[in-house]
Scaffold this active site. Sequence first.
Site, short mmCIF file in Angstrom:
data_model
loop_
_atom_site.label_atom_id
_atom_site.label_comp_id
_atom_site.label_asym_id
_atom_site.label_seq_id
_atom_site.Cartn_x
_atom_site.Cartn_y
_atom_site.Cartn_z
N SER A 93 0.79 -1.23 0.00
CA SER A 93 0.00 0.00 0.00
C SER A 93 0.82 1.28 0.00
CB SER A 93 -0.96 0.01 1.20
OG SER A 93 -2.04 -0.86 0.96
N LYS A 126 0.27 3.71 -2.80
CA LYS A 126 -0.73 4.78 -2.76
C LYS A 126 -0.08 6.17 -2.76
CE LYS A 126 -4.44 2.23 -0.38
NZ LYS A 126 -3.87 0.87 -0.31
N SER A 144 -5.35 3.79 4.66
CA SER A 144 -5.00 2.94 3.53
C SER A 144 -6.25 2.41 2.82
CB SER A 144 -4.11 1.78 3.98
OG SER A 144 -3.37 1.28 2.89
#
Length: 489
Positions: free
Chosen positions: A139, A142, A319
């Site tokens: 993640s 991102k 997240s």
Amino acid sequence: MDTPDPTVPEPGGPSAEATEQPTKLVVSSRLKLIIAAAVAFVLLGSGAVWAGAAAGDGSAEPVEVAAPTASAIPTPTAAGPELRPAPAVATVASPLRTCSVADLAADSRLGEFQAQVVNAGTGEVLFDRGGGTASRAASVLKVLTSAAALSVLGPDYRATTTVVAGSEPGQVVLVGGGDLTLSSTPTSDDSFYDGAAHLDDLAEQTRAAMGGTAITSVVLDSSYFGDPAWEPSWNRKEQTQGYMPLITALQVDGDRDNPYNSTSARSDDPVARAGAAFADELGGGVSVSVGTAPAGAGRLAAVQSQPVSTLIQQSLIVSDNALAEMLGRLVAVEGGTGNTFAAIQPAVLAGLAEYGIDTTGILIADGSGLSDNNAVPPAYLTRLFQKINAREGNLGVIFDGLPVAGGATGSLSYSDRFSGPNADTDGSVFAKTGWIDTGYTLSGIINAADGSTLTFAVYALGDVGDNAKQAIDTITTGFFRCGNNLSNN
């Protein structure tokens, strides 16, 4: 023109010997040769030499040697010491650093360990273990999606959901504009996404625009995003366990069963769920079908999402996968590369080009980082976080959305992160977390104990367990304690 030297006889003039008085002194041939050579050496600098060729009887025949031209005579220069060329860039000696985290880096819980730490102020790499190798970032990806969104969309961009007139009387078309936060909850009751647009507002606008004409059917248009709605490399459990919806341009509440929870099971048909909720808001007896809006259809109503700056911060702090995929797909559409998963990589890389960091080796399969096919070198993240720390352009938006160790909310506020001996980093580590089945990651900014600012990225990949998070926190705490004295040994 050079001034003639008066000591040099004119060509054709009397020789040196002819102008002297005769002498009775007998000189040997060998001595004559020595004297003649000496005279020739002296006269060479004047331009002409008269040399005596030794004869058997002791006499000498005059021989004229042509003087070199002025252009052939080099101008004498004073000899000096040989100078070494100066280096193009002054060399500055690095300080001897003595604070080692080698034992922490050897922790088996880190699995296939990669990391890099950089002094944010100087750009000097303090610690590196495979920093140049592109690997799955989970993640943490991102952050790249967010940076590209700020570049391509801008911080003020809002996704718009519209209603237009259908092709038949009493028909309206609900057109998805990629806003996965559109909510089915009442306007007075925020869903998980604070400040999201609401279907009841859209329905009220639609009824008013119809001017009393009964709405009998709704067509659902989700063509703004292309198929497939599920990235093939994703594990389906992410959908059923509540971490990821199908990615469609029309849906409500990120397609959650419970619109108020971050983690909630998602459906197999988010478009149908949105359509049913909208039909309920319009009143009973409304049929629902799937199609596309007629070309040139007049707009009846519209609502907009929160701006990109807010969506980024909502995505990063916990997240949120749906928001990251929303941003990634909108970057592709607005960037002109397409509206599918395959269009995300070229669009995101084009957006990242604005920041002037080499993107060689980066592979982007999605916007959220859920795919194992994503690959980002830790070294790219440390450089990007230097710019985030400096708030270059609009990148301060990302800084403001990062989870904080020991913070009140976010993925670093949980009880199993930076706790116990690692709690001295509270308020000093600003970082994006990452977790997929094949690894854990963390990358961001450290305000170190010695006052220096560091950027870092840590990957614990392969066959690792949940305790990899604690190992990552521990070595990050080591970076915090060492600061600019961090040794690469």
